[in-house]
Scaffold this motif. Structure first.
Motif, mmCIF file in Angstrom:
data_model
loop_
_atom_site.group_PDB
_atom_site.id
_atom_site.type_symbol
_atom_site.label_atom_id
_atom_site.label_comp_id
_atom_site.label_asym_id
_atom_site.label_seq_id
_atom_site.Cartn_x
_atom_site.Cartn_y
_atom_site.Cartn_z
ATOM 1 N N GLU A 154 7.645 -2.355 -8.325
ATOM 2 C CA GLU A 154 7.677 -0.910 -8.452
ATOM 3 C C GLU A 154 6.321 -0.431 -8.929
ATOM 4 O O GLU A 154 5.482 -1.245 -9.344
ATOM 5 N N LYS A 155 6.095 0.859 -8.912
ATOM 6 C CA LYS A 155 4.824 1.380 -9.398
ATOM 7 C C LYS A 155 4.711 1.216 -10.904
ATOM 8 O O LYS A 155 3.628 1.101 -11.458
ATOM 9 N N GLY A 156 5.855 1.176 -11.592
ATOM 10 C CA GLY A 156 5.869 0.989 -13.035
ATOM 11 C C GLY A 156 6.027 -0.477 -13.385
ATOM 12 O O GLY A 156 5.606 -1.360 -12.637
ATOM 13 N N PRO A 157 6.663 -0.808 -14.527
ATOM 14 C CA PRO A 157 6.894 -2.203 -14.926
ATOM 15 C C PRO A 157 7.705 -2.939 -13.877
ATOM 16 O O PRO A 157 8.607 -2.382 -13.254
ATOM 17 N N GLN A 158 7.395 -4.219 -13.682
ATOM 18 C CA GLN A 158 8.066 -5.033 -12.675
ATOM 19 C C GLN A 158 9.188 -5.850 -13.303
ATOM 20 O O GLN A 158 9.055 -6.362 -14.412
ATOM 21 N N ASP A 159 10.275 -5.928 -12.561
ATOM 22 C CA ASP A 159 11.444 -6.694 -13.006
ATOM 23 C C ASP A 159 11.456 -8.005 -12.264
ATOM 24 O O ASP A 159 11.841 -8.079 -11.098
ATOM 25 N N ASP A 160 11.038 -9.088 -12.898
ATOM 26 C CA ASP A 160 10.922 -10.389 -12.240
ATOM 27 C C ASP A 160 12.267 -11.107 -12.264
ATOM 28 O O ASP A 160 12.790 -11.420 -13.321
ATOM 29 N N GLU A 203 0.834 -1.204 0.000
ATOM 30 C CA GLU A 203 0.000 0.000 0.000
ATOM 31 C C GLU A 203 0.868 1.254 0.000
ATOM 32 O O GLU A 203 0.576 2.242 -0.693
ATOM 33 N N ALA A 204 1.965 1.215 0.775
ATOM 34 C CA ALA A 204 2.893 2.344 0.809
ATOM 35 C C ALA A 204 3.557 2.545 -0.549
ATOM 36 O O ALA A 204 3.843 3.688 -0.944
ATOM 37 N N LEU A 205 3.798 1.461 -1.271
ATOM 38 C CA LEU A 205 4.359 1.559 -2.621
ATOM 39 C C LEU A 205 3.383 2.299 -3.542
ATOM 40 O O LEU A 205 3.769 3.197 -4.294
ATOM 41 N N LEU A 206 2.119 1.930 -3.465
ATOM 42 C CA LEU A 206 1.096 2.577 -4.297
ATOM 43 C C LEU A 206 0.925 4.050 -3.927
ATOM 44 O O LEU A 206 0.637 4.896 -4.786
ATOM 45 N N ASN A 207 1.112 4.361 -2.632
ATOM 46 C CA ASN A 207 0.956 5.735 -2.154
ATOM 47 C C ASN A 207 2.200 6.595 -2.387
ATOM 48 O O ASN A 207 2.190 7.795 -2.096
#
Length: 330
Positions: free
Chosen positions: A322-328, A275-279
């Protein structure tokens, strides 16, 4: 003659009365007997086949902390589908003696399996061995105890997880800057390995300076104090790096209170941290797929209790959020 006939009729009446009384008693007794057991399997449940006997598994966390609630829920859902009862326990704060007492209690209760995240793997090895020697399989999660007789470790490579945190910091700061680091108990192997991986990456691959490393001993109040002291001592830092759930949770509170706009990078994905990541309070999360731990714990203990062999390590992988593309990185 009439008297004799009356007596005979009365005798016959008494016999019939007793017959009906006995018949009613027999019918009443039969109606009180329990119905024969039936077995039903709901096809909508997960694919785990319910056991034909009750089993009890124990899960021991390093401390009572909200971050472990989601793991518990996941384990309970999986256990319920297999008719398994769970005993979930944890010290109030990260505490070796309490973990040992909890282990001893579960051994006395003769549970069918134990999963533990040991706060001190070496010190807990003897009690882990005691459980295994008494026929109770033990697996570790989050933190391993390779020197014990535990059967498996569920989690990720903690050294590599630390390196991935260093890599994310490198990309964010373009290889330069100053960072503060918060972590938990110094004797927890998982945290030692994460810190080692992080420091080695930053020293070898970047020009980023680690200004200070502080330990919270699994206490959020101490984590808050330590972070506040570091921030006051090094006001020009560029990012705070968290190696454990407690440091991450404390940083969210501090960033709200101070209105800081510095970067926070965390290891461990929990609902609060996500949630903190989204905020925008957290910049990046390095996850070890913690949301899978509960299910994998129950599945592993089930297999062992049924005589199956499980891998020495059940790797859950590493994922950067991350809020953008995710690095798996799995």
């Amino acid at each position: 003659m009439l008297r004799k006939t009356v007596e005979n009729n009365m005798l016959l009446h008494k016999r019939r009365s007793w017959f009906f009384i006995l018949l009613l008693l027999a019918l009443f007794t039969a109606s009180c007997q329990p119905a024969p057991p039936t077995s039903q399997v709901n096809s909508s449940e997960p694919s785990i086949i319910p056991s034909d006997r009750d089993r009890v598994f124990g899960i021991i966390f390093p401390m009572a902390f909200p971050a472990y609630e989601k793991i518990t829920e996941n384990a309970e859902e999986t256990a319920k589908a297999a008719n398994i009862r769970l005993l979930v326990s944890a010290p109030d704060e990260a505490n070796l003696e309490q973990q040992i007492r909890i282990m001893e209690s579960m051994i006395k209760q003769k549970v069918d399996g134990i999963a533990i995240a040991p706060v001190n793997p070496e010190a807990l090895a003897p009690v882990i061995n005691k459980a295994v020697e008494q026929g109770i399989p033990v697996i570790c999660f989050e933190t391993d105890s390779p020197g014990s007789k535990r059967l498996s470790y569920i989690g990720s490579d903690n050294y590599e997880t630390g390196r991935q945190l260093g890599k994310a910091t490198d990309l964010l700061l373009n290889g330069k800057g100053m960072v503060l680091v918060g972590t938990g108990m110094p004797e927890m192997d998982s945290l030692k390995e994460r810190l080692e991986g992080l420091l080695n990456y930053l020293n070898d691959e970047t020009e980023i300076e680690v200004l200070e490393v502080r330990y919270n001993d699994g206490r959020e109040d101490l984590a808050i104090t330590e972070q506040e002291e570091m921030i006051n001592a090094h006001p020009h830092f560029n990012a705070f790096l968290s190696l454990d759930f407690v440091s991450s949770s404390a940083s969210i509170l501090i960033w709200k209170a101070y209105g800081l706009n510095r970067h926070v990078l965390s290891i461990g994905a929990t609902p609060k941290i996500e949630e903190a990541l989204l905020n925008g309070q957290v910049t990046s999360i390095i996850s070890q797929y913690e949301n899978q731990w509960g299910r994998k714990i129950i599945e592993a203990l089930m297999k062992v209790s049924e005589g199956e062999i499980i891998p020495e390590m059940i790797d859950t992988g590493i994922l950067k959020l991350e809020k953008g593309p995710q690095d798996d990185q799995r």
